[in-house]
Design a protein around this motif. Structure first.
Motif, mmCIF file in Angstrom:
data_model
loop_
_atom_site.group_PDB
_atom_site.id
_atom_site.type_symbol
_atom_site.label_atom_id
_atom_site.label_comp_id
_atom_site.label_asym_id
_atom_site.label_seq_id
_atom_site.Cartn_x
_atom_site.Cartn_y
_atom_site.Cartn_z
ATOM 1 N N THR A 1 67.922 65.381 5.550
ATOM 2 C CA THR A 1 67.959 64.792 4.207
ATOM 3 C C THR A 1 67.180 65.627 3.202
ATOM 4 O O THR A 1 67.293 65.422 2.000
ATOM 5 N N SER A 2 66.362 66.555 3.690
ATOM 6 C CA SER A 2 65.611 67.432 2.780
ATOM 7 C C SER A 2 65.554 68.845 3.361
ATOM 8 O O SER A 2 65.567 69.025 4.581
ATOM 9 N N ASN A 3 65.534 69.829 2.480
ATOM 10 C CA ASN A 3 65.342 71.245 2.836
ATOM 11 C C ASN A 3 66.507 71.893 3.588
ATOM 12 O O ASN A 3 66.413 73.055 3.964
ATOM 13 N N ALA A 4 67.592 71.179 3.829
ATOM 14 C CA ALA A 4 68.687 71.748 4.630
ATOM 15 C C ALA A 4 69.277 72.997 3.974
ATOM 16 O O ALA A 4 69.550 73.995 4.642
ATOM 17 N N THR A 5 69.462 72.957 2.663
ATOM 18 C CA THR A 5 70.042 74.112 1.958
ATOM 19 C C THR A 5 69.150 75.336 2.104
ATOM 20 O O THR A 5 69.622 76.448 2.396
ATOM 21 N N GLU A 6 67.846 75.151 1.920
ATOM 22 C CA GLU A 6 66.900 76.265 2.025
ATOM 23 C C GLU A 6 66.800 76.782 3.461
ATOM 24 O O GLU A 6 66.711 77.997 3.696
ATOM 25 N N VAL A 7 66.811 75.875 4.425
ATOM 26 C CA VAL A 7 66.758 76.282 5.839
ATOM 27 C C VAL A 7 67.991 77.113 6.191
ATOM 28 O O VAL A 7 67.885 78.181 6.821
ATOM 29 N N ASN A 8 69.171 76.648 5.788
ATOM 30 C CA ASN A 8 70.395 77.377 6.119
ATOM 31 C C ASN A 8 70.482 78.711 5.383
ATOM 32 O O ASN A 8 71.074 79.667 5.894
ATOM 33 N N ALA A 9 69.874 78.790 4.207
ATOM 34 C CA ALA A 9 69.805 80.079 3.502
ATOM 35 C C ALA A 9 68.971 81.076 4.304
ATOM 36 O O ALA A 9 69.352 82.259 4.448
ATOM 37 N N ALA A 10 67.828 80.610 4.838
ATOM 38 C CA ALA A 10 66.997 81.490 5.668
ATOM 39 C C ALA A 10 67.756 81.923 6.921
ATOM 40 O O ALA A 10 67.685 83.093 7.332
ATOM 41 N N LEU A 11 68.504 81.001 7.520
ATOM 42 C CA LEU A 11 69.292 81.339 8.711
ATOM 43 C C LEU A 11 70.387 82.358 8.390
ATOM 44 O O LEU A 11 70.678 83.237 9.201
ATOM 45 N N LYS A 12 70.985 82.251 7.213
ATOM 46 C CA LYS A 12 72.023 83.223 6.836
ATOM 47 C C LYS A 12 71.445 84.627 6.752
ATOM 48 O O LYS A 12 72.085 85.600 7.189
ATOM 49 N N TRP A 13 70.242 84.749 6.202
ATOM 50 C CA TRP A 13 69.629 86.076 6.125
ATOM 51 C C TRP A 13 69.207 86.572 7.504
ATOM 52 O O TRP A 13 69.319 87.765 7.803
ATOM 53 N N ILE B 1 70.582 90.314 10.014
ATOM 54 C CA ILE B 1 69.851 91.323 10.780
ATOM 55 C C ILE B 1 70.777 91.860 11.858
ATOM 56 O O ILE B 1 71.562 91.124 12.459
ATOM 57 N N ASP B 2 70.722 93.176 12.140
ATOM 58 C CA ASP B 2 71.710 93.765 13.061
ATOM 59 C C ASP B 2 71.326 93.641 14.531
ATOM 60 O O ASP B 2 71.810 94.376 15.373
ATOM 61 N N ASN B 3 70.436 92.694 14.856
ATOM 62 C CA ASN B 3 70.152 92.377 16.249
ATOM 63 C C ASN B 3 69.883 90.880 16.342
ATOM 64 O O ASN B 3 69.665 90.219 15.323
ATOM 65 N N SER B 4 69.922 90.352 17.550
ATOM 66 C CA SER B 4 69.710 88.913 17.736
ATOM 67 C C SER B 4 68.392 88.627 18.437
ATOM 68 O O SER B 4 68.213 87.554 19.023
ATOM 69 N N ASP B 5 67.450 89.558 18.383
ATOM 70 C CA ASP B 5 66.183 89.382 19.090
ATOM 71 C C ASP B 5 65.350 88.224 18.521
ATOM 72 O O ASP B 5 64.467 87.709 19.200
ATOM 73 N N TRP B 6 65.631 87.820 17.298
ATOM 74 C CA TRP B 6 64.923 86.698 16.669
ATOM 75 C C TRP B 6 65.398 85.349 17.193
ATOM 76 O O TRP B 6 64.706 84.335 17.062
ATOM 77 N N LEU B 7 66.599 85.311 17.789
ATOM 78 C CA LEU B 7 67.225 84.040 18.144
ATOM 79 C C LEU B 7 66.439 83.203 19.162
ATOM 80 O O LEU B 7 66.347 81.979 19.003
ATOM 81 N N PRO B 8 65.882 83.792 20.228
ATOM 82 C CA PRO B 8 65.118 82.949 21.153
ATOM 83 C C PRO B 8 63.993 82.170 20.471
ATOM 84 O O PRO B 8 63.783 80.987 20.771
ATOM 85 N N SER B 9 63.293 82.807 19.533
ATOM 86 C CA SER B 9 62.218 82.113 18.818
ATOM 87 C C SER B 9 62.777 80.978 17.970
ATOM 88 O O SER B 9 62.209 79.866 17.927
ATOM 89 N N ALA B 10 63.886 81.220 17.283
ATOM 90 C CA ALA B 10 64.509 80.180 16.462
ATOM 91 C C ALA B 10 65.005 79.033 17.333
ATOM 92 O O ALA B 10 64.846 77.848 16.985
ATOM 93 N N MET B 11 65.628 79.378 18.477
ATOM 94 C CA MET B 11 66.131 78.348 19.382
ATOM 95 C C MET B 11 65.004 77.482 19.929
ATOM 96 O O MET B 11 65.098 76.255 19.968
ATOM 97 N N ARG B 12 63.932 78.125 20.368
ATOM 98 C CA ARG B 12 62.809 77.368 20.922
ATOM 99 C C ARG B 12 62.228 76.428 19.863
ATOM 100 O O ARG B 12 61.937 75.246 20.140
ATOM 101 N N VAL C 1 73.155 75.764 15.754
ATOM 102 C CA VAL C 1 72.573 75.536 14.426
ATOM 103 C C VAL C 1 72.143 76.867 13.814
ATOM 104 O O VAL C 1 72.424 77.155 12.636
ATOM 105 N N ALA C 2 71.473 77.697 14.617
ATOM 106 C CA ALA C 2 70.959 78.975 14.106
ATOM 107 C C ALA C 2 72.083 79.953 13.774
ATOM 108 O O ALA C 2 72.069 80.597 12.723
ATOM 109 N N LYS C 3 73.067 80.070 14.643
ATOM 110 C CA LYS C 3 74.144 81.038 14.442
ATOM 111 C C LYS C 3 75.109 80.612 13.343
ATOM 112 O O LYS C 3 75.635 81.441 12.598
#
Length: 561
Positions: free
Chosen positions: A321-333, A337-348, A312-314
């Motif tokens: 049913t709500s906020n999906a567009t905004e959530v995926n926009a945040a994930l795109k940004w 980022i040129d590293n994946s250090d944020w991913l464990p927090s997003a996954m958890r 989902v994150a990658k």
């Protein structure tokens, strides 16, 4: 002459000794390590020095064209590490005096021994364009004199990197050791005695390039996840093994082999909350398998939900049913980022709270802001991991939209640091940091509605870096200090979807707008550039006003004030 390829592991005391006389051939790329890579190297070394009292630290391998028994070594691979290590040793040496200084200086320069036919000279010679600069300032230990130079006046980017990395190393030594000579000496002894490089040598250029190619190629090797799979599935009851094997292999198909291996590194981080110091296989067994204990639980309650959260994150495929567009926009940004250090927090977070769309949007926007600050401000990998570990620890407690995870919020010092960076010379940042910031700002101007292809992005100066005498620019910007003050600032930079046009860079303002910034149709894909196209003038006053407007937008959108 033998064609034998030889390889051996050497401590830095041997690497920087009379046994090796390194030269960087002219066809090699320039020294390119920035303060980020240099800072990460220092942080890794210092962290290992503090926490591992007896183990050795492996710095990787170098590939040399070198005849056995002769010191001359042409560096095919490894110049970035050798150069940065020399800068570190030089910075360390400047902290000493007397015999101690002489001792460490011998790792930087060959002192010479007439009885052995050795002449005094630097142990490492850079490619010709930077050789004298490196020898005169770094290897001659004139670091303070070099750092006092204006970076803009140096000949090339390589010399600017050398200067900046020397400044970083001196600053880190001061911060970590506070002029404690005994501890500095202990750190120096650790560097030269317990830090190792593998030197692969061959007298043939063809053979050296073949070795380099093999070391840098990627085959379908056995991955740690394959061994973990064997351990985990093998410990499940026979009648259930097929069921769990199918689950495991389906997850691997969905992520791909490399993606699945990445999932396991992130799961390790979720549990360990610190940088890995050993191989993934060893740490995953110690940190995850031993803690979870049940293999069935590991697959069904850990690996499966975390893999789904990873996808989902990658892939930016949050469904609600709500906020999906905004959530995926945040994930795109976040994925920019040129590293994946944020991913464990997003996954958890996604594994635990994906059903609460309001909270998901709140958290990912805060996480994107935090990741942006760490990226733009150039935090190294150790600082990033330590910061995200605070978020991961907070995610282990009870939390909800009513009691959100405050660890993902920016601290006052992080806000201040970001504001300082935003007001500084943006163009001198690394291209990835600079491009990310300018595209993110552009998206704020259009309320996040635009999509971008960074592969065709160039960042250009409106006021050119070089102003010709008698030009319109010289008339509207008569003070040289004003030009240098504003030329690299955010307000003076615009994104373009075209290749850099050397001739157009110095056009007068009106011609530049119509012939260069506006493209063939006289319009731009970027809001920032369109604003410039609509500007009637480009003077110190108008640029200062624009700077304040842009910083205010960033303050508002990232809540920095």
């Amino acid at each position: 002459m033998t064609k034998k390829i030889s390889g051996a592991e050497y401590p830095l005391a041997k690497i920087f000794s009379s046994d090796f006389d390194y030269s960087i051939p002219s066809y090699q790329r320039p020294y390119a390590w920035t303060e980020v890579q240099a800072g990460e190297l220092f942080s890794d070394l210092h962290d290992f020095f503090l926490k591992e009292k007896d183990d050795t630290y492996f710095l990787g391998s170098i590939v040399l064209i070198k005849e056995e028994g002769r010191p001359h070594a042409e560096v095919i691979d490894g110049q970035q590490r050798l150069t940065t290590l020399t800068i570190l040793l030089a910075a360390l040496t400047t902290k000493f005096s007397g015999d101690l200084r002489t001792d460490f200086e011998n790792y930087i320069r060959e002192p010479g021994r007439a009885s052995q036919g050795l002449k005094p000279k630097p142990r490492l010679e850079l490619r010709e364009r930077d050789r004298l600069f490196f020898a005169d300032y770094v290897q001659a230990l004139k670091l303070d004199e070099m750092i006092a130079m204006d970076p803009a006046q140096l000949d090339n980017e390589s010399q600017r990197n050398i200067r900046r990395n020397a400044e970083v190393m001196l600053s880190r030594l001061d911060t970590c050791f506070n002029s404690d000579i005994d501890r500095l000496c202990e750190f120096g002894a650790f560097l030269v005695q317990r830090c190792f490089l593998v030197a692969v040598s061959t007298p043939s250029q063809q053979s050296a390039f073949r070795v380099f190619s093999v070391l840098n190629s990627r085959g379908l090797d056995l991955l740690p996840t394959d061994i973990i799979k064997s351990d985990v599935i093998g410990s499940i009851q026979d009648q259930k093994q097929d069921e769990f094997t199918e689950i495991w292999e389906q997850l691997e198909v969905e992520t791909g082999r490399d993606g699945f291996a990445e999932v396991f590194t992130h799961i390790r981080m979720i549990y360990a909350k610190e940088k890995a110091r050993r191989a993934l296989l060893e740490e995953f067994r110690d940190r995850v398998i031993d803690e979870v204990k049940s293999s069935e639980k590991l697959v069904s309650q850990i690996i499966s939900p975390y893999t789904e959260a990873y996808l989902v994150a990658k892939q930016c495929q949050y469904v609600s049913t709500s906020n999906a567009t905004e959530v995926n926009a945040a994930l795109k940004w976040l994925n920019r980022i040129d590293n994946s250090d944020w991913l464990p927090s997003a996954m958890r977070f996604l594994a635990d709270k994906a059903g609460d769309a309001v909270y998901v949007l709140w958290f990912l926007r805060k996480l994107e802001r935090l990741a942006a600050v760490l990226h733009v401000c150039g935090y190294d990998v150790n600082a990033r991991i330590e910061r995200y570990a605070r978020v991961l620890r907070a995610l282990e407690s009870d939390h909800s939209m009513v009691r959100p995870v405050v660890a993902v919020e920016l601290t006052d010092s992080e806000k201040l640091s970001m504001r300082n960076y935003l007001g500084a010379d943006i163009y001198t940042m690394t291209p990835r940091r600079r491009n990310y910031l300018i595209l993110r700002l552009d998206s704020f101007l259009v309320d996040g509605a635009a999509t971008y292809d960074p592969s065709v992005l160039t960042i250009e100066h409106v006021l050119p870096q070089t102003v010709a005498a008698g030009s319109e620019w010289a008339s509207s910007w008569p003070e040289v200090t004003d030009r240098w003050s504003w030329v690299h600032k955010l307000a003076n930079l615009v994104p373009l979807t075209q290749r850099r046009n050397s001739a157009a860079q110095n056009y007068d303002f009106e011609r530049k707008k119509t012939a260069y910034f506006g493209g063939r149709q006289g319009v731009s894909s970027y809001a920032l550039t369109t604003q410039v196209l609509h500007s009637p003038e480009w003077t110190p006053t108008s640029v200062a006003k624009r700077q304040q407007e842009l910083l205010s937008i960033l303050d508002e959108k990232w809540e920095l004030a």
